[in-house]
Design an enzyme around this catalytic site. Structure first.
Site, short mmCIF file in Angstrom:
data_model
loop_
_atom_site.label_atom_id
_atom_site.label_comp_id
_atom_site.label_asym_id
_atom_site.label_seq_id
_atom_site.Cartn_x
_atom_site.Cartn_y
_atom_site.Cartn_z
N HIS A 138 61.81 -0.23 45.72
CA HIS A 138 60.50 -0.23 45.07
C HIS A 138 59.53 0.57 45.93
O HIS A 138 59.60 0.51 47.16
CB HIS A 138 59.97 -1.67 44.90
CG HIS A 138 58.90 -1.77 43.88
ND1 HIS A 138 57.58 -1.52 44.18
CD2 HIS A 138 58.95 -2.05 42.56
CE1 HIS A 138 56.88 -1.65 43.08
NE2 HIS A 138 57.68 -1.96 42.08
N ASP A 169 63.63 -5.59 37.78
CA ASP A 169 64.63 -5.22 36.77
C ASP A 169 66.02 -5.74 37.08
O ASP A 169 66.92 -5.66 36.25
CB ASP A 169 64.68 -3.70 36.63
CG ASP A 169 63.41 -3.17 36.00
OD1 ASP A 169 62.89 -3.82 35.09
OD2 ASP A 169 62.93 -2.10 36.43
N1 ACO Z 1 69.93 2.99 45.73
C1 ACO Z 1 70.25 3.75 46.81
N2 ACO Z 1 69.35 4.36 47.61
C2 ACO Z 1 68.07 4.20 47.29
C3 ACO Z 1 67.65 3.41 46.19
C4 ACO Z 1 68.64 2.80 45.42
N3 ACO Z 1 68.30 2.04 44.36
N4 ACO Z 1 66.29 3.43 46.11
C5 ACO Z 1 65.87 4.20 47.13
N5 ACO Z 1 66.94 4.66 47.85
C6 ACO Z 1 66.88 5.47 49.08
C7 ACO Z 1 66.54 6.91 48.79
O1 ACO Z 1 67.69 7.68 48.57
C8 ACO Z 1 65.79 7.30 50.03
O2 ACO Z 1 66.75 7.50 51.05
P1 ACO Z 1 66.48 8.61 52.21
O3 ACO Z 1 65.29 8.12 52.97
O4 ACO Z 1 67.74 8.63 53.00
O5 ACO Z 1 66.22 9.90 51.49
C9 ACO Z 1 65.01 6.05 50.41
O6 ACO Z 1 65.80 4.97 49.87
C10 ACO Z 1 63.60 5.98 49.82
O7 ACO Z 1 63.71 6.16 48.40
P2 ACO Z 1 62.69 6.96 47.51
O8 ACO Z 1 63.40 7.44 46.28
O9 ACO Z 1 61.99 8.00 48.34
O10 ACO Z 1 61.65 5.82 47.16
P3 ACO Z 1 60.56 5.87 46.04
O11 ACO Z 1 59.51 4.95 46.46
O12 ACO Z 1 60.17 7.27 45.72
O13 ACO Z 1 61.34 5.33 44.74
C11 ACO Z 1 62.36 3.83 43.24
C12 ACO Z 1 61.30 4.01 44.33
C13 ACO Z 1 62.20 4.89 42.16
C14 ACO Z 1 62.14 2.46 42.59
C15 ACO Z 1 63.77 3.89 43.87
O14 ACO Z 1 63.93 2.85 44.81
C16 ACO Z 1 64.89 3.86 42.82
O15 ACO Z 1 65.26 4.91 42.31
N6 ACO Z 1 65.43 2.64 42.50
C17 ACO Z 1 66.42 2.51 41.44
C18 ACO Z 1 65.75 2.52 40.07
C19 ACO Z 1 64.98 1.24 39.81
O16 ACO Z 1 65.45 0.13 40.04
N7 ACO Z 1 63.77 1.39 39.27
C20 ACO Z 1 62.91 0.28 38.90
C21 ACO Z 1 61.76 0.14 39.86
S1 ACO Z 1 60.77 -1.26 39.48
C22 ACO Z 1 59.88 -0.77 38.17
O17 ACO Z 1 59.56 0.38 37.99
C23 ACO Z 1 59.50 -1.73 37.23
#
Ligand code: ACO
Length: 439
Positions: free
Chosen positions: A301, A358
């Site tokens: 998140h 979620d």
């Molecule tokens: N699985 C694996 N790795 C992940 C995940 C995940 N679910 N989420 C983040 N990471 C990693 C990224 O690859 C990144 O790694 P790095 O630092 O080595 O490059 C690091 O964690 C930070 O992730 P970001 O994508 O930069 O974080 P951001 O804040 O931009 O994205 C998000 C947040 C979109 C929720 C992300 O965690 C994600 O894609 N999760 C899966 C989708 C999801 O569950 N979405 C629902 C969110 S809740 C809502 O909107 C209601």
């Protein structure tokens, strides 16, 4: 308190604004006019786009409050109608206000018969989020007056009341059943369940367990400050687009798999893990592999870096609801095992990736009998009061301006335009074929 910025040897001071809970923001409203520079913050991870009095989140501590009330207390004791009123009008309703509000939500539930006909023209494969977004935008054709505060308030009630009817009709259409009309003797959530699951041939009795779970799910999704879809609603509303158009844009933003669309993807992922022999480690490793686009859906998140309080409540609720209904859903156990394996892994710990709202919500929707492509629609219905409250707050903010971010241009520098010579011939005398763009 002031903040100092040194740019090209010149020093500038900017005011600092401190929120109710001591959150600190540097007010860069005059950054460009004073320094010529802009702030660059892709994804807006450090940018406050507004001040707001609706929802407070402390992502480090796992705190979520609606108008000051802790989510745990609201989820325990409130009805969704009360939460709608609280978010939109800023205070808990008195019994008289709640009675009147419920009455309005009931009596505006019907949709215009012409709007009902729109459903017929979508292909049966149309995703219900697409239908919801299109139908909500279409409401502005039926209720175009939205300037006077009274007209806006009426449209707010219409949107809340009719969105559930639209959502239920899109579900009925997707399974080929006749639409079921709302009833005036039922509450908001009972009415929604009735329109989703009743069939003309037999009476439908709303299960109190399912009704309670639906109420909880809607409340937990009701607002979440400046997330992707809410920011979209505010951006669209900042051009003075009407409520229906602004919320329709928010629904489209919510649909994406990185936002509300994740609840559908979580269940698809759990099913894939089940069908693949429940090798949790394989999927955790895949999510860590930077060469793979696979992510653990429902994990991570932007704001929560310790735990998502909504996920904690939903995990418990999933256990209780399945037990009460006598449902044994293997996906719940798979979700718990996957969470356990992921939370023992350095990759997830280092990046502070925990289950979000979620991760467990889909298990509850499944137990209610909803197909996966309705999950994000359920999220949208829950988020409606938040979108409306944020749209209203921004409309009433005297300091609000049209949203218009800047950019840093990294394209070509100035170069002369050379017109194509369309009379040029190839050596064989045939006009030269134009190159196909994008091939
Ligand atoms: N699985 C694996 N790795 C992940 C995940 C995940 N679910 N989420 C983040 N990471 C990693 C990224 O690859 C990144 O790694 P790095 O630092 O080595 O490059 C690091 O964690 C930070 O992730 P970001 O994508 O930069 O974080 P951001 O804040 O931009 O994205 C998000 C947040 C979109 C929720 C992300 O965690 C994600 O894609 N999760 C899966 C989708 C999801 O569950 N979405 C629902 C969110 S809740 C809502 O909107 C209601």
């Amino acid at each position: 308190m002031d903040a100092k910025l040194i740019l090209n040897g010149s020093e500038y001071e900017f005011p600092v604004i401190v929120g109710t809970e001591n959150e600190v923001g540097i007010d860069f409203t005059k950054l460009r006019s004073r320094t010529g520079a802009i702030g660059l913050d892709p994804g807006f991870g450090n940018t406050g786009s507004c001040t707001s009095s609706i929802t407070f989140i402390d992502g480090e501590k796992g705190i979520l409050r609606y108008r000051g009330y802790p989510i745990e207390e609201v989820a325990e004791s409130a009805s969704f109608e009360e939460v709608c009123f609280l978010l939109i009008f800023g205070h808990l309703p008195t019994p008289k206000e709640l009675f009147a509000f419920r009455d309005q939500l009931t009596h505006h539930s019907m949709i215009h018969e012409s709007l009902k006909n729109f459903f017929e023209d979508f292909p049966p494969t149309a995703h219900p989020m697409m239908i919801l977004s299109a139908m909500v935008a279409s409401l502005s054709a039926f209720y175009p007056r939205s300037v006077e505060p009274r007209e806006v308030d009426l449209n707010i009630v219409r949107l809340l009341a009719k969105a559930k009817t639209i959502a239920a009709f899109s579900f009925k259409r997707s399974i080929g059943q006749p639409f079921v009309y709302p009833r005036n003797d039922l509450s908001y959530t009972e009415n929604f369940l009735h329109m989703l699951f009743a069939v003309p041939a037999e009476p439908y009795i709303v299960s109190p367990v399912v009704d309670r779970a639906l109420n909880l799910l809607l409340i937990l999704h009701a607002d979440h400050e400046q997330n992707c879809s809410t920011a979209t609603v505010r951006v669209v509303g900042s051009s003075q687009a009407n409520l229906f158009a602004s919320v329709s844009a928010g629904i489209s933003a919510l649909w994406g798999p990185l936002h509300g669309g994740a609840n559908q993807r979580v269940i698809e992922m759990l099913e894939q893990i089940r069908d693949d022999g429940m090798d949790y480690r394989k999927y955790v490793n895949l999510a860590k592999d930077k060469d793979s686009s696979f992510r653990l859906m429902g994990f991570g998140h932007r704001v929560y870096k310790n735990f998502d309080p909504r996920a904690t409540i939903l995990k418990k609720a999933a256990d209780e609801m399945l037990a009460e209904l006598g449902i044994d859903d293997p996906l719940l156990e798979i979700a718990k095992h996957l969470e356990e394996v992921a939370l023992e892994d350095e990759y997830f710990l280092e990046r502070k990736l925990y289950p979000n709202v979620d991760f467990y919500s889909g298990i509850l929707y499944r137990a209610m009998g909803l197909p996966t492509d309705m999950f994000t629609v359920m999220f949208a219905l829950g988020r409606l009061p938040g979108w409306i409250a944020q749209w209203k707050e921004s409309r009433e903010d005297p300091a609000a301006r049209i949203s218009r971010p800047r950019q840093i241009y990294l394209g070509e520098a100035l170069r002369p335009f050379e017109p194509l010579d369309l009379r040029a011939k190839s050596p064989e005398g045939v006009p030269t074929e134009p190159e196909l763009v994008g091939v």
